[in-house]
Scaffold this motif. Structure first.
Motif, PDB file in Angstrom:
ATOM      1  N   PHE A 164       0.826  -1.210   0.000  1.00 30.75           N
ATOM      2  CA  PHE A 164       0.000   0.000   0.000  1.00 30.75           C
ATOM      3  C   PHE A 164       0.861   1.260   0.000  1.00 30.75           C
ATOM      4  N   PHE A 165       1.945   1.255   0.757  1.00 27.80           N
ATOM      5  CA  PHE A 165       2.793   2.438   0.842  1.00 27.80           C
ATOM      6  C   PHE A 165       3.511   2.699  -0.481  1.00 27.80           C
ATOM      7  N   VAL A 166       3.958   1.641  -1.151  1.00 26.87           N
ATOM      8  CA  VAL A 166       4.619   1.821  -2.455  1.00 26.87           C
ATOM      9  C   VAL A 166       3.626   2.382  -3.470  1.00 26.87           C
ATOM     10  N   VAL A 167       2.399   1.849  -3.471  1.00 30.36           N
ATOM     11  CA  VAL A 167       1.379   2.377  -4.387  1.00 30.36           C
ATOM     12  C   VAL A 167       1.087   3.836  -4.046  1.00 30.36           C
ATOM     13  N   TYR A 168       0.994   4.155  -2.761  1.00 26.81           N
ATOM     14  CA  TYR A 168       0.775   5.549  -2.329  1.00 26.81           C
ATOM     15  C   TYR A 168       1.906   6.444  -2.824  1.00 26.81           C
ATOM     16  N   TYR A 169       3.133   5.980  -2.678  1.00 24.55           N
ATOM     17  CA  TYR A 169       4.294   6.803  -3.007  1.00 24.55           C
ATOM     18  C   TYR A 169       4.360   7.109  -4.514  1.00 24.55           C
ATOM     19  N   PHE A 170       4.032   6.126  -5.345  1.00 29.17           N
ATOM     20  CA  PHE A 170       4.174   6.321  -6.787  1.00 29.17           C
ATOM     21  C   PHE A 170       2.878   6.769  -7.470  1.00 29.17           C
TER      22      PHE A 170
ATOM     23  N   MET B 145      -4.670   4.820  -0.273  1.00 27.04           N
ATOM     24  CA  MET B 145      -3.503   3.974  -0.009  1.00 27.04           C
ATOM     25  C   MET B 145      -2.806   4.373   1.296  1.00 27.04           C
ATOM     26  N   PHE B 146      -2.786   5.662   1.588  1.00 29.44           N
ATOM     27  CA  PHE B 146      -2.180   6.108   2.843  1.00 29.44           C
ATOM     28  C   PHE B 146      -2.989   5.602   4.041  1.00 29.44           C
ATOM     29  N   ILE B 147      -4.296   5.741   3.977  1.00 29.71           N
ATOM     30  CA  ILE B 147      -5.163   5.261   5.067  1.00 29.71           C
ATOM     31  C   ILE B 147      -5.032   3.747   5.215  1.00 29.71           C
ATOM     32  N   GLY B 148      -5.037   3.029   4.092  1.00 22.77           N
ATOM     33  CA  GLY B 148      -4.885   1.573   4.128  1.00 22.77           C
ATOM     34  C   GLY B 148      -3.542   1.151   4.686  1.00 22.77           C
ATOM     35  N   SER B 149      -2.482   1.844   4.283  1.00 24.69           N
ATOM     36  CA  SER B 149      -1.151   1.479   4.783  1.00 24.69           C
ATOM     37  C   SER B 149      -1.035   1.734   6.277  1.00 24.69           C
ATOM     38  N   MET B 150      -1.589   2.836   6.761  1.00 22.01           N
ATOM     39  CA  MET B 150      -1.547   3.109   8.208  1.00 22.01           C
ATOM     40  C   MET B 150      -2.377   2.083   8.987  1.00 22.01           C
ATOM     41  N   PHE B 151      -3.516   1.676   8.421  1.00 27.64           N
ATOM     42  CA  PHE B 151      -4.351   0.659   9.054  1.00 27.64           C
ATOM     43  C   PHE B 151      -3.575  -0.654   9.217  1.00 27.64           C
TER      44      PHE B 151
END
Length: 190
Positions: free
Chosen positions: A87-93, A103-109
């Protein structure tokens, strides 16, 4: 351990069968066959001692986290960390604002889930090491009121009884039953 428990049960050896079914449940808490066979083995025991039930917050915590062992919670943490990384990689790119937010909310979850799983795993492992239970292997044991051969008999226990060890003193152990009774017995009877 499950197969050993079944073998001892068929040989009418109560204490070893209970011991091995308990060990099978420690390794796999979701093993319904071992749980079922353990209840059958306990019915063969002379002393009908109930299982100690946790109450309050710790009871709710224990029931809600019993789906996995400590090692199982470690695997859940690893899975959550992998999902967090994806999720964080998808958020970043990602270039779209809505995708970035999701993606940020999902990665933090999943990061919170991973940290929680690690904490639960460590806590369950500590609880498992802290709780010191034993199975009585002798046919009949006199439980004394003090750690001495000459002390008064508090009560009798029979083969297959599960007791909690609260203290060790030389060759004696202090035990506690689920009903709150306490006494001392010699270590070689366990």
């Amino acid at each position: 351990h499950y197969n050993l428990g079944n073998s001892y049960y068929k040989l009418s050896r109560i204490a070893p069968s209970i011991y091995h079914f308990e060990k099978a449940l420690q390794l796999d808490p979701r093993n319904e066959d071992a749980r079922n066979n353990l209840s059958f083995a306990r019915t063969m025991a002379i002393d009908a001692l109930g299982e100690e039930e946790s109450e309050g917050f710790w009871g709710i915590f224990d029931r809600s986290t019993s789906a996995f062992s400590a090692a199982g919670w470690a695997w859940v943490a690893i899975f959550c960390m992998l999902v967090f990384i994806i999720f964080f990689v998808v958020y970043y790119f990602s270039r779209r604002t809505m995708t970035k937010r999701l993606m940020f909310i999902g990665s933090m979850f999943f990061l919170v889930l991973a940290i929680s799983s690690v904490a639960i795993g460590f806590f369950k492992q500590d609880l498992q090491q802290e709780s010191n239970f034993a199975i009585v292997f002798s046919e009949e044991v006199e439980v004394k009121s003090e750690p001495s051969v000459r002390s008064a008999e508090a009560f009798l226990l029979h083969e297959g009884a599960k007791v909690k060890i609260t203290e060790n003193f030389q060759e004696w152990v202090e035990i506690e039953l689920p009903n709150g009774s306490q006494g001392w017995m010699q270590e070689n009877d366990l």
